[in-house]
Write an enzyme that holds these catalytic residues in place. Sequence first.
Site, PDB file in Angstrom:
ATOM      1  N   LYS A   1       0.883  -1.175   0.028  1.00  0.00           N
ATOM      2  CA  LYS A   1      -0.044  -0.111   0.048  1.00  0.00           C
ATOM      3  C   LYS A   1       0.962   1.328  -0.053  1.00  0.00           C
ATOM      4  O   LYS A   1       2.255   1.272   0.482  1.00  0.00           O
ATOM      5  CB  LYS A   1      -0.978  -0.226   1.197  1.00  0.00           C
ATOM      6  CG  LYS A   1      -2.120  -1.024   1.236  1.00  0.00           C
ATOM      7  CD  LYS A   1      -2.868  -0.935   2.506  1.00  0.00           C
ATOM      8  CE  LYS A   1      -3.844  -1.913   2.623  1.00  0.00           C
ATOM      9  NZ  LYS A   1      -4.792  -1.679   1.542  1.00  0.00           N
TER      10      LYS A   1
ATOM     11  N   ARG B   1     -10.264 -11.647   1.930  1.00  0.00           N
ATOM     12  CA  ARG B   1     -11.005 -12.703   1.572  1.00  0.00           C
ATOM     13  C   ARG B   1     -10.375 -13.972   1.350  1.00  0.00           C
ATOM     14  O   ARG B   1     -10.897 -15.223   1.712  1.00  0.00           O
ATOM     15  CB  ARG B   1     -11.378 -12.261   0.222  1.00  0.00           C
ATOM     16  CG  ARG B   1     -10.263 -12.074  -0.851  1.00  0.00           C
ATOM     17  CD  ARG B   1     -10.701 -11.454  -2.374  1.00  0.00           C
ATOM     18  NE  ARG B   1     -10.771  -9.759  -1.820  1.00  0.00           N
ATOM     19  CZ  ARG B   1     -11.166  -9.028  -2.911  1.00  0.00           C
ATOM     20  NH1 ARG B   1     -11.742  -9.471  -3.924  1.00  0.00           N
ATOM     21  NH2 ARG B   1     -11.186  -7.958  -2.728  1.00  0.00           N
TER      22      ARG B   1
HETATM   23  N1  BES Z   1      -8.044  -3.824   4.387  1.00  0.00           N
HETATM   24  C1  BES Z   1      -8.325  -3.513   3.070  1.00  0.00           C
HETATM   25  C2  BES Z   1      -9.482  -2.624   2.763  1.00  0.00           C
HETATM   26  C3  BES Z   1      -9.517  -1.392   3.373  1.00  0.00           C
HETATM   27  C4  BES Z   1      -8.989  -0.164   2.747  1.00  0.00           C
HETATM   28  C5  BES Z   1     -10.459  -0.990   4.429  1.00  0.00           C
HETATM   29  C6  BES Z   1      -8.977   0.949   3.238  1.00  0.00           C
HETATM   30  C7  BES Z   1     -10.367   0.424   4.873  1.00  0.00           C
HETATM   31  C8  BES Z   1      -9.723   1.218   4.399  1.00  0.00           C
HETATM   32  C9  BES Z   1      -8.216  -4.678   2.333  1.00  0.00           C
HETATM   33  O1  BES Z   1      -7.325  -5.720   2.605  1.00  0.00           O
HETATM   34  C10 BES Z   1      -7.647  -4.105   0.890  1.00  0.00           C
HETATM   35  O2  BES Z   1      -6.582  -3.845   0.768  1.00  0.00           O
HETATM   36  N2  BES Z   1      -8.402  -4.416  -0.056  1.00  0.00           N
HETATM   37  C11 BES Z   1      -8.214  -3.598  -1.677  1.00  0.00           C
HETATM   38  C12 BES Z   1      -8.764  -4.808  -2.474  1.00  0.00           C
HETATM   39  C13 BES Z   1      -8.096  -4.452  -4.052  1.00  0.00           C
HETATM   40  C14 BES Z   1      -6.826  -5.202  -3.717  1.00  0.00           C
HETATM   41  C15 BES Z   1      -8.939  -5.413  -4.911  1.00  0.00           C
HETATM   42  C16 BES Z   1      -8.802  -2.415  -1.613  1.00  0.00           C
HETATM   43  O3  BES Z   1      -9.796  -2.111  -1.303  1.00  0.00           O
HETATM   44  O4  BES Z   1      -7.862  -1.662  -2.249  1.00  0.00           O
HETATM   45 MN    MN Z   2      -5.576  -5.536   1.831  1.00  0.00          MN
END
Ligand code: BES
Ligand code: MN
Length: 498
Positions: A279, A353
């Site tokens: 990230k 997931r």
């Molecule tokens: N934990 C995150 C989702 C999230 C992001 C929650 C920001 C709250 C604030 C999750 O694990 C994630 O990183 N999801 C990705 C999925 C994508 C790679 C398809 C996302 O939402 O960017």
């Molecule tokens: Mn994630």
Amino acid sequence: MKFSISTTKVTETKSSCLILPVFEGGQLNRAPKLIDAANGGIISDFQKNADITGKIGQCRMLPVQNKTYKRILLVGCGKYEKYSENRYKKALTSALKKLTSTNHKSATNFLAAGHKPNKKVDYRTARIMAEVWHQISYQYTATNSKKAKEFRLNRLSLGTNGRKRNPEMKKGFDHGNSIGSAIKKVKHFGDLPANFCTPSFLVQEARKIASTHKTVSLKVVNEPEMKKLGMGALLSVTAGSIEPSKLIILKYQGGKSNQKPIVIVGKGVTFDSGGISIKPGHKMDEMKFDMCGGAAAIGILQAVADIGLPLNVISIIPACENLPSGNATKPGDIVTSMSGQTIEVLNTDAEGRLILADALTYCQRFKPKLIIDMATLTGACIVALGHHLSGLMSNSDDLAKKLLAAGEAAGDGTWRLPLGKKYMDQLKSNFADIGNISGGGGGAGTVTAACFLQKFVNDVEWAHLDIAGVAWLEGNNKGATGRPVALISEFLIQEASK
Ligand code: BES
Ligand code: MN
Ligand code: ZN
């Protein structure tokens, strides 16, 4: 805090402070009217001079003399016709906040969760009193050198103004206390940084609940057993981390042993860096909150056990960190889940997931009546619904309806989003049974994540709550909210009453 019921006439209440409602432009009725008369029109005089207008949440503290009470706290409750449970909650919140800034030790509440007193209003009035108290008294100090502030206020009474007490009031306090303390605990777990709140920490906390409740038992699946069980999806997420991952199973038996359990699954990623699909740095600290679904699963089980609901409930929390390293899973790697389905890990940041997949397969052994999972699963859910409502997806209209209603009642709302083959097809992979993200774009990130989970629930009645937008607040008020403990507790109370 001691919660009690005061059945004396309002004018004879022994308390350091009476909490009384004032409605916008409205006549005084019942308790405030009697107090006004007993104190030479002190309240109506305040109204006349617009010292209080009745605007929702407005607070005015008035001193009185030679009475069994020392102060009157007038609280604005808005327009009488519009008064509701929600407004009661708001008014009471400002009243209790005001009181905590004073030295008063006791107060008696004459605001009610509805217009006319009846059993349901009594229950809700008491329950919300306890919940609001827990909500405003939460303080995070675990990692500050400053100690928590001690509250002088230690007794809160529900004033009936001469009406007889009824068992619904005590029940309301009990439920409110159990739910309120569970929410406090979940906020605490969420707020703790990832170097304190590790998967092993969550195990310790789950163990405390099991050892203090005869009806609760704990099982922990460690990595060697995960390997034996074939949990390749969960193990692929924790591969880059040194912290051992844990699958926590907390069982509450409050119903008959042959009664099918309700299974609650919560995502417990104690830190989500994204892994190799790392990230950006901005706000990455907030990914310590990525275990809020797991914390909620622990909190809900505690609340249900405290209340003693006649249900069987099992909380399952897959807990791990998602970090990059030489051992970490790489984009494109293919892993085999416990269900036997192979997964192409196109993005290591879609890790929630993956751990939920194996947890959902694992929970099939309990032959669940229904499954509810809660996860801070997708940023896309924040795009869709912001920070007000959780995303709700379900293979059952009946369950979805119940959860929507419970959310509404608990002030912890959800909004339903679809599922379906067209979205499911976005997860097709050329190299594995399924991809962990939509390889060809197509949007609907929250829905495709739920479709991925659906591949692992078989035909069990199931609902998924995406709590990415509601589990914590950002900015100056950064902190966990405890959602959706209130929603799921409400749902379970409803289920138990059937
Ligand atoms: N934990 C995150 C989702 C999230 C992001 C929650 C920001 C709250 C604030 C999750 O694990 C994630 O990183 N999801 C990705 C999925 C994508 C790679 C398809 C996302 O939402 O960017
Ligand atoms: Mn994630
Ligand atoms: Zn995550």
